[in-house]
Design a protein around this motif. Structure first.
Motif, short mmCIF file in Angstrom:
data_model
loop_
_atom_site.label_atom_id
_atom_site.label_comp_id
_atom_site.label_asym_id
_atom_site.label_seq_id
_atom_site.Cartn_x
_atom_site.Cartn_y
_atom_site.Cartn_z
N ARG A 178 0.82 -1.22 0.00
CA ARG A 178 0.00 0.00 0.00
C ARG A 178 0.85 1.27 0.00
O ARG A 178 0.52 2.25 -0.67
N SER A 179 1.93 1.28 0.75
CA SER A 179 2.79 2.47 0.75
C SER A 179 3.46 2.67 -0.61
O SER A 179 3.62 3.80 -1.08
N ALA A 180 3.85 1.56 -1.27
CA ALA A 180 4.43 1.67 -2.61
C ALA A 180 3.41 2.23 -3.60
O ALA A 180 3.73 3.09 -4.43
N LEU A 181 2.17 1.75 -3.51
CA LEU A 181 1.11 2.26 -4.39
C LEU A 181 0.84 3.73 -4.13
O LEU A 181 0.64 4.51 -5.07
N ARG A 182 0.80 4.11 -2.86
CA ARG A 182 0.55 5.53 -2.55
C ARG A 182 1.71 6.39 -3.03
O ARG A 182 1.51 7.50 -3.55
N PHE A 183 2.94 5.89 -2.89
CA PHE A 183 4.11 6.61 -3.39
C PHE A 183 4.01 6.81 -4.90
O PHE A 183 4.19 7.92 -5.41
N LEU A 184 3.72 5.73 -5.64
CA LEU A 184 3.63 5.82 -7.10
C LEU A 184 2.46 6.69 -7.54
O LEU A 184 2.54 7.37 -8.57
N SER A 185 1.38 6.68 -6.76
CA SER A 185 0.25 7.55 -7.07
C SER A 185 0.65 9.01 -6.93
O SER A 185 0.31 9.86 -7.78
N GLY A 186 1.40 9.33 -5.86
CA GLY A 186 1.89 10.70 -5.70
C GLY A 186 2.83 11.10 -6.82
O GLY A 186 2.79 12.22 -7.32
N TRP A 187 3.69 10.16 -7.22
CA TRP A 187 4.60 10.38 -8.36
C TRP A 187 3.81 10.74 -9.62
O TRP A 187 4.11 11.73 -10.29
N THR A 188 2.79 9.96 -9.91
CA THR A 188 2.01 10.17 -11.13
C THR A 188 1.26 11.50 -11.09
O THR A 188 1.28 12.27 -12.06
N ARG A 189 0.60 11.77 -9.98
CA ARG A 189 -0.19 13.01 -9.90
C ARG A 189 0.70 14.25 -10.00
O ARG A 189 0.36 15.23 -10.67
N ALA A 190 1.86 14.21 -9.36
CA ALA A 190 2.76 15.37 -9.43
C ALA A 190 3.31 15.56 -10.83
O ALA A 190 3.42 16.69 -11.33
N LEU A 191 3.68 14.46 -11.50
CA LEU A 191 4.17 14.58 -12.88
C LEU A 191 3.11 15.20 -13.77
O LEU A 191 3.40 16.07 -14.60
N HIS A 192 1.87 14.75 -13.64
CA HIS A 192 0.80 15.31 -14.46
C HIS A 192 0.61 16.80 -14.17
O HIS A 192 0.42 17.59 -15.10
N ASP A 193 0.70 17.18 -12.91
CA ASP A 193 0.58 18.61 -12.56
C ASP A 193 1.70 19.44 -13.18
O ASP A 193 1.51 20.62 -13.51
N LEU A 194 2.85 18.82 -13.35
CA LEU A 194 4.02 19.53 -13.88
C LEU A 194 4.16 19.39 -15.39
O LEU A 194 5.15 19.87 -15.96
N GLY A 195 3.21 18.72 -16.05
CA GLY A 195 3.21 18.66 -17.51
C GLY A 195 3.96 17.50 -18.10
O GLY A 195 4.24 17.49 -19.31
#
Length: 443
Positions: A178-195
């Motif tokens: 679960r922590s790995a999934l939450r980490f990767l979810s944060g990675w994905t959302r931040a990348l999308h926010d940054l273009g």
């Protein structure tokens, strides 16, 4: 100060020079742009960026269009000491040169690893408080650092940045998963926010399996990466998946399969230790929509026979069409091999340094189809230039080559057979020497 004509010219020249430099970094050539529209083909990852000389040798001799390169992260293994920044060859100039040459770069960020992984100093925080808020925040921070590095290197917006979650960590460990999934979810959302687009590399049975089954834990709560890159060492160069780990419908057309690890390969006399990958990204390589020419003429024949004055039929019409597009023929497409056709054939043969007979044989067919520009082509290339090569090979007598507009492994094997016959290294890559052999009718 008033601008003199000379000063104006200097300012304009400086501005244009800066614009050209910017375009080299952010756009790349037409061939690279076509890759980003979709590519199915081979990639290697050597982790540490090879030298320019190594990349140049592999560009024209290897089957690879893709190159995976570490760009940073706390777990990046290019460092020789804790103070070594790693990647001595990697900078914005290196990136610009590879993209200009046509390479599709796969930039990889290697930060903290799963909390239950062994052998790593930096691990994802598995504290469950706030639905693993610490892991989410760390994923976002890693994405911001990766984007900052990507911008330094001149990797444009909308590029995919790949997070490397190494090892076959224990997906049965609830907090670890679960922590790995939450980490990767944060990675994905931040990348999308940054273009930027999000990619994740991991074992098919660990990180990618966990992602594909994330909705079973908490439907809709995890952001999924745009593309996945999975380690599955079955030796098969494809983007199939094992259904016991990943559903066949997941990330279709957006996968990279690492099918062989840590092998030494030599191309152009240059050895490198690499992992081998096969990729299908952005929907894969796409064939031209219309394979016909001259308003609908069928130029792809079961075989290309000898033709001469007095010949008639669909085969002559195909010849007339090719002459119209390649040799300035202005006559009618009536299927009649008349004096105008003879004249056009003789003119083309003279310019192509072929024997000037006015008759069409295999050498003339081959040279006619291949006439034109000479871009580098290898497995995964697609478009009108690939059609020219495929038709030239068939016209020259290699009937096993299919005309599709996408350079496949089968096409590459046909290219290698042709190269061997004419005394070239059988690389299966269409380089300048191969184009020259095709265009001069060598058989």
């Amino acid at each position: 100060m008033a601008a003199t004509p000379a000063r104006v010219r200097a300012l304009v020249l400086a501005a244009l020079t800066g614009l050209v430099a910017t375009l080299l970094v952010t756009a790349g050539p037409a061939s690279a742009a076509r890759h980003r529209d979709g590519l199915s083909g081979y990639a290697f990852d050597a982790r540490c960026a090879p030298t320019q000389e190594q990349m140049d040798a592999w560009l024209t001799a290897s089957p690879f269009w893709g190159a995976g390169i570490y760009i940073g992260g706390s777990s990046m293994s290019c460092r020789t000491t804790t103070t070594d920044p790693g990647q001595p060859h990697l900078d914005a100039t290196w990136v610009a040169r590879q993209r200009s040459a046509g390479w599709r770069l796969l930039p990889i960020w290697v930060g903290p690893q799963a909390s239950c992984a062994s052998g790593y100093a930096d691990l994802i925080d598995a504290t469950p408080t706030g639905d693993y808020a610490a892991a989410d925040a760390r994923g976002r921070a890693e994405a911001a650092a990766a984007v900052s590095r990507a911008r330094e290197l001149g990797l444009p917006r909308r590029s995919t940045l790949w997070y490397d979650l190494e090892g076959g960590f224990d997906v049965a460990s609830d907090d670890c998963r679960r922590s790995a999934l939450r980490f990767l979810s944060g990675w994905t959302r931040a990348l999308h926010d940054l273009g930027y687009r999000s990619g994740v590399y991991s074992s098919i049975s660990a990180g990618i399996h966990a992602l594909d089954n994330a909705d079973n834990l908490s439907p809709g709560s995890y952001a999924m990466p745009d593309q996945v890159w999975y380690a599955w060492y079955n030796g098969r160069a494809d983007t199939d998946v094992d259904p016991q780990w990943v559903r066949g419908s997941s990330w279709e057309g957006e996968r990279v399969h690492q099918y062989e690890a840590q092998t030494t390969a030599t191309y152009g006399g240059v050895p490198l230790t690499i992992d081998r990958n096969y990729l299908e990204l952005d929907g894969g390589s796409r064939a031209p929509k219309n394979l016909r020419a001259c308003g609908g003429t069928r130029v792809d024949l079961p075989r290309y026979p000898r033709l001469r004055s007095g010949s008639r039929g669909a085969r002559v019409e195909a010849l007339q069409c090719v002459l119209r597009t390649q040799a300035r023929y202005r006559g009618r497409l009536d299927g009649v091999y008349d004096r105008d056709v003879v004249k056009a054939v003789r003119s083309f043969q003279r310019r192509a340094d072929l024997r000037e007979t006015g008759r069409v044989d295999a050498r003339t067919w081959q040279a006619l189809f291949s006439k034109g520009r000479t871009p580098l082509l290898k497995v995964g290339s697609a478009g009108r230039d690939v059609l020219r090569v495929e038709r030239a090979l068939r016209g020259g007598g290699l009937g096993s080559v299919k005309v599709t507009g996408v350079l496949t492994d089968r096409t590459s094997r046909g290219i290698a057979r042709f190269q061997k016959r004419v005394g070239l290294a059988p690389t299966g890559v269409v380089d300048d020497a191969t184009w020259q052999a095709l265009q001069t009718g060598l058989r």
